[in-house]
Design a protein around this motif. Structure first.
Motif, PDB file in Angstrom:
ATOM      1  N   SER A  64      65.529  18.242 -48.262  1.00  0.00           N
ATOM      2  CA  SER A  64      66.855  17.893 -47.760  1.00  0.00           C
ATOM      3  C   SER A  64      66.743  16.717 -46.792  1.00  0.00           C
ATOM      4  O   SER A  64      65.653  16.382 -46.313  1.00  0.00           O
ATOM      5  N   VAL A  65      67.875  16.103 -46.485  1.00  0.00           N
ATOM      6  CA  VAL A  65      67.875  14.945 -45.587  1.00  0.00           C
ATOM      7  C   VAL A  65      67.310  15.328 -44.222  1.00  0.00           C
ATOM      8  O   VAL A  65      66.468  14.612 -43.660  1.00  0.00           O
ATOM      9  N   GLY A  66      67.774  16.440 -43.681  1.00  0.00           N
ATOM     10  CA  GLY A  66      67.304  16.842 -42.371  1.00  0.00           C
ATOM     11  C   GLY A  66      65.804  17.049 -42.326  1.00  0.00           C
ATOM     12  O   GLY A  66      65.132  16.625 -41.369  1.00  0.00           O
ATOM     13  N   VAL A  67      65.259  17.669 -43.364  1.00  0.00           N
ATOM     14  CA  VAL A  67      63.816  17.900 -43.423  1.00  0.00           C
ATOM     15  C   VAL A  67      63.070  16.575 -43.550  1.00  0.00           C
ATOM     16  O   VAL A  67      61.953  16.427 -43.029  1.00  0.00           O
ATOM     17  N   SER A  68      63.665  15.591 -44.205  1.00  0.00           N
ATOM     18  CA  SER A  68      63.033  14.277 -44.323  1.00  0.00           C
ATOM     19  C   SER A  68      62.794  13.662 -42.945  1.00  0.00           C
ATOM     20  O   SER A  68      61.725  13.093 -42.672  1.00  0.00           O
ATOM     21  N   PHE A  69      63.784  13.769 -42.077  1.00  0.00           N
ATOM     22  CA  PHE A  69      63.639  13.220 -40.729  1.00  0.00           C
ATOM     23  C   PHE A  69      62.635  14.027 -39.908  1.00  0.00           C
ATOM     24  O   PHE A  69      61.736  13.462 -39.268  1.00  0.00           O
ATOM     25  N   VAL A  70      62.784  15.345 -39.923  1.00  0.00           N
ATOM     26  CA  VAL A  70      61.878  16.194 -39.144  1.00  0.00           C
ATOM     27  C   VAL A  70      60.447  16.074 -39.665  1.00  0.00           C
ATOM     28  O   VAL A  70      59.487  15.982 -38.887  1.00  0.00           O
ATOM     29  N   GLY A  71      60.296  16.061 -40.987  1.00  0.00           N
ATOM     30  CA  GLY A  71      58.967  15.939 -41.573  1.00  0.00           C
ATOM     31  C   GLY A  71      58.286  14.635 -41.194  1.00  0.00           C
ATOM     32  O   GLY A  71      57.090  14.615 -40.893  1.00  0.00           O
ATOM     33  N   THR A  72      59.037  13.549 -41.199  1.00  0.00           N
ATOM     34  CA  THR A  72      58.466  12.256 -40.813  1.00  0.00           C
ATOM     35  C   THR A  72      58.028  12.265 -39.355  1.00  0.00           C
ATOM     36  O   THR A  72      57.007  11.681 -38.983  1.00  0.00           O
ATOM     37  N   ALA A  73      58.792  12.942 -38.509  1.00  0.00           N
ATOM     38  CA  ALA A  73      58.439  13.033 -37.089  1.00  0.00           C
ATOM     39  C   ALA A  73      57.193  13.878 -36.863  1.00  0.00           C
ATOM     40  O   ALA A  73      56.424  13.625 -35.927  1.00  0.00           O
ATOM     41  N   GLN A  74      56.961  14.865 -37.721  1.00  0.00           N
ATOM     42  CA  GLN A  74      55.868  15.812 -37.495  1.00  0.00           C
ATOM     43  C   GLN A  74      54.605  15.490 -38.284  1.00  0.00           C
ATOM     44  O   GLN A  74      53.496  15.807 -37.839  1.00  0.00           O
ATOM     45  N   ASN A  75      54.750  14.884 -39.449  1.00  0.00           N
ATOM     46  CA  ASN A  75      53.615  14.607 -40.337  1.00  0.00           C
ATOM     47  C   ASN A  75      53.073  13.212 -40.038  1.00  0.00           C
ATOM     48  O   ASN A  75      53.767  12.211 -40.207  1.00  0.00           O
ATOM     49  N   GLU A  76      51.827  13.141 -39.612  1.00  0.00           N
ATOM     50  CA  GLU A  76      51.261  11.875 -39.160  1.00  0.00           C
ATOM     51  C   GLU A  76      51.085  10.849 -40.272  1.00  0.00           C
ATOM     52  O   GLU A  76      50.829   9.680 -39.985  1.00  0.00           O
ATOM     53  N   ARG A  77      51.209  11.251 -41.519  1.00  0.00           N
ATOM     54  CA  ARG A  77      51.086  10.298 -42.630  1.00  0.00           C
ATOM     55  C   ARG A  77      52.350  10.345 -43.492  1.00  0.00           C
ATOM     56  O   ARG A  77      52.285  10.351 -44.718  1.00  0.00           O
ATOM     57  N   ALA A  78      53.491  10.324 -42.813  1.00  0.00           N
ATOM     58  CA  ALA A  78      54.765  10.497 -43.524  1.00  0.00           C
ATOM     59  C   ALA A  78      55.648   9.267 -43.420  1.00  0.00           C
ATOM     60  O   ALA A  78      55.626   8.525 -42.435  1.00  0.00           O
ATOM     61  N   VAL A  79      56.465   9.114 -44.472  1.00  0.00           N
ATOM     62  CA  VAL A  79      57.406   7.998 -44.605  1.00  0.00           C
ATOM     63  C   VAL A  79      58.717   8.549 -45.149  1.00  0.00           C
ATOM     64  O   VAL A  79      58.715   9.477 -45.968  1.00  0.00           O
ATOM     65  N   PHE A  80      59.834   7.975 -44.701  1.00  0.00           N
ATOM     66  CA  PHE A  80      61.136   8.252 -45.303  1.00  0.00           C
ATOM     67  C   PHE A  80      61.842   6.913 -45.472  1.00  0.00           C
ATOM     68  O   PHE A  80      61.982   6.158 -44.512  1.00  0.00           O
ATOM     69  N   LEU A  81      62.269   6.607 -46.688  1.00  0.00           N
ATOM     70  CA  LEU A  81      62.782   5.282 -47.011  1.00  0.00           C
ATOM     71  C   LEU A  81      64.296   5.273 -47.215  1.00  0.00           C
ATOM     72  O   LEU A  81      64.809   4.410 -47.915  1.00  0.00           O
ATOM     73  N   ALA A  82      65.001   6.194 -46.577  1.00  0.00           N
ATOM     74  CA  ALA A  82      66.446   6.261 -46.817  1.00  0.00           C
ATOM     75  C   ALA A  82      67.202   6.717 -45.581  1.00  0.00           C
ATOM     76  O   ALA A  82      68.042   7.612 -45.660  1.00  0.00           O
ATOM     77  N   ALA A  83      66.922   6.109 -44.444  1.00  0.00           N
ATOM     78  CA  ALA A  83      67.677   6.417 -43.223  1.00  0.00           C
ATOM     79  C   ALA A  83      68.928   5.547 -43.203  1.00  0.00           C
ATOM     80  O   ALA A  83      68.851   4.338 -42.969  1.00  0.00           O
ATOM     81  N   TRP A  84      70.087   6.158 -43.466  1.00  0.00           N
ATOM     82  CA  TRP A  84      71.364   5.444 -43.499  1.00  0.00           C
ATOM     83  C   TRP A  84      71.911   5.342 -42.068  1.00  0.00           C
ATOM     84  O   TRP A  84      72.241   6.353 -41.450  1.00  0.00           O
ATOM     85  N   LEU A  85      72.023   4.124 -41.585  1.00  0.00           N
ATOM     86  CA  LEU A  85      72.442   3.883 -40.210  1.00  0.00           C
ATOM     87  C   LEU A  85      73.488   2.775 -40.160  1.00  0.00           C
ATOM     88  O   LEU A  85      73.557   1.949 -41.075  1.00  0.00           O
ATOM     89  N   PRO A  86      74.353   2.749 -39.186  1.00  0.00           N
ATOM     90  CA  PRO A  86      74.296   3.523 -37.947  1.00  0.00           C
ATOM     91  C   PRO A  86      75.062   4.848 -37.960  1.00  0.00           C
ATOM     92  O   PRO A  86      74.971   5.596 -36.991  1.00  0.00           O
ATOM     93  N   VAL A  87      75.816   5.185 -39.039  1.00  0.00           N
ATOM     94  CA  VAL A  87      76.715   6.332 -38.974  1.00  0.00           C
ATOM     95  C   VAL A  87      76.203   7.545 -39.744  1.00  0.00           C
ATOM     96  O   VAL A  87      76.084   8.643 -39.191  1.00  0.00           O
ATOM     97  N   THR A  88      75.893   7.363 -41.016  1.00  0.00           N
ATOM     98  CA  THR A  88      75.690   8.500 -41.912  1.00  0.00           C
ATOM     99  C   THR A  88      74.614   9.468 -41.426  1.00  0.00           C
ATOM    100  O   THR A  88      74.807  10.683 -41.421  1.00  0.00           O
ATOM    101  N   HIS A  89      73.473   8.948 -41.046  1.00  0.00           N
ATOM    102  CA  HIS A  89      72.366   9.794 -40.608  1.00  0.00           C
ATOM    103  C   HIS A  89      72.153   9.715 -39.099  1.00  0.00           C
ATOM    104  O   HIS A  89      71.050  10.023 -38.615  1.00  0.00           O
ATOM    105  N   ALA A  90      73.190   9.344 -38.372  1.00  0.00           N
ATOM    106  CA  ALA A  90      73.048   9.169 -36.922  1.00  0.00           C
ATOM    107  C   ALA A  90      72.593  10.453 -36.238  1.00  0.00           C
ATOM    108  O   ALA A  90      71.715  10.419 -35.356  1.00  0.00           O
ATOM    109  N   ASP A  91      73.167  11.589 -36.611  1.00  0.00           N
ATOM    110  CA  ASP A  91      72.801  12.851 -35.971  1.00  0.00           C
ATOM    111  C   ASP A  91      71.328  13.171 -36.194  1.00  0.00           C
ATOM    112  O   ASP A  91      70.620  13.605 -35.264  1.00  0.00           O
TER     113      ASP A  91
END
Length: 288
Positions: A64-91
């Motif tokens: 899920s989108v939320g796990v993508s953000f949390v996983g990237t923050a926690q996994n030292e070899r992680a990437v997420f290529l779809a952070a929609w900003l400034p509004v959609t994924h702001a939270d």
């Protein structure tokens, strides 16, 4: 040296070589994907090029989108290529902004909104405000076809329901493919439908569609889609993260790729894109 001693020496040598090859093998990189069409295709392009040019294995992990953000923050070899900003994924971004590195924008011109087939008369339904008309409510059976519950688009759509007083509507939760299947069924039957939509997406290549006007700007304006990584990856893999900083697209490049992916597969579309854009790919790899 005896026969058995020779065999023993060979075994020790082979074990040492095997151990050395394991030790030198690159640790995999995880690219989180969130089932958005553009993210799935672009992530495969990144995977194929990283494996081909940097001799590093890549694992795609659909979450899920939320796990993508949390996983990237926690996994030292992680990437997420779809952070929609400034509004959609702001939270989501606000929760991890101090634990990830934003490598920059992959493409601009991204947009969220509610979408209707172009045959729906604009003089009857052209804006979110028109949705309050009882005749429009009836035509739509009080339904707004959405996607997965955790998607940023669904969070913003819930705010739109409240902002425009659309109490007569239900926001239907489903997968992205289920949303496009509902859209196809409605178009085939020439029926009215409103779906949560975004650009880029292959549906813009296949169907004549338009966004409903959003005079209150609840859905946000033009968005940029960024690459985020764990800070440890920037330190450990400067060449790979440098490549990801340079990997950029235009909407005119993405939409046809997504249309092909819908007809074949994301893997095939990624390979075709790489083969068809050698100069662009070289600029990402070489840094020119």
């Amino acid at each position: 040296m005896s026969y058995f001693k020779t065999l023993g020496a060979i075994a020790v040598l082979l074990a040492g070589l095997a151990g050395g090859s394991v030790a030198s093998a690159a640790e995999p990189i995880t690219i989180y994907t969130d089932n958005y069409a553009a993210d799935e295709a672009i992530s495969r392009i990144a995977r194929d090029l990283i494996e081909a040019h940097y001799d590093t294995p890549v694992e795609l992990k659909q979450v899920s989108v939320g796990v993508s953000f949390v996983g990237t923050a926690q996994n030292e070899r992680a990437v997420f290529l779809a952070a929609w900003l400034p509004v959609t994924h702001a939270d989501y971004m606000n929760r991890v902004k101090d634990k990830v590195v934003n490598l920059g924008t992959i493409y601009t011109g991204a947009q969220l909104g509610w979408v209707v087939p172009d045959y729906v008369p604009a003089d009857q339904l052209d804006s979110f405000e028109d949705l309050t008309n009882p005749d429009v409510v009836e035509q739509l059976d009080g339904r707004i076809q959405g996607i997965s519950a955790g998607a940023g688009e669904m969070q913003v759509s819930k705010k739109a329901l409240e902002a425009y007083g659309l109490d007569d509507y239900r926001l239907i939760t489903a997968s992205g493919p289920a949303m496009t299947a509902a859209l196809k069924r409605a178009i085939d039957a020439y029926e009215w439908i409103v779906v949560t939509g975004w650009s880029p997406h292959w549906k813009w290549e296949r169907y004549d569609l338009r966004y409903l006007k959003d005079p209150k700007g609840v859905m946000g304006g033009e968005e940029h889609v960024d690459a985020i990584v764990n800070p440890a990856l920037v330190d450990a893999e400067p060449e790979i993260t440098g490549f990801l900083r340079r990997m950029t697209f235009t909407l005119e490049q993405i939409n046809p790729m997504l249309a092909e992916a819908n007809n074949s597969s994301y893997d095939a579309a990624a390979k075709t894109f790489i083969d068809d854009h050698p100069d662009l790919v070289a600029s990402w790899i070489d840094g020119d």
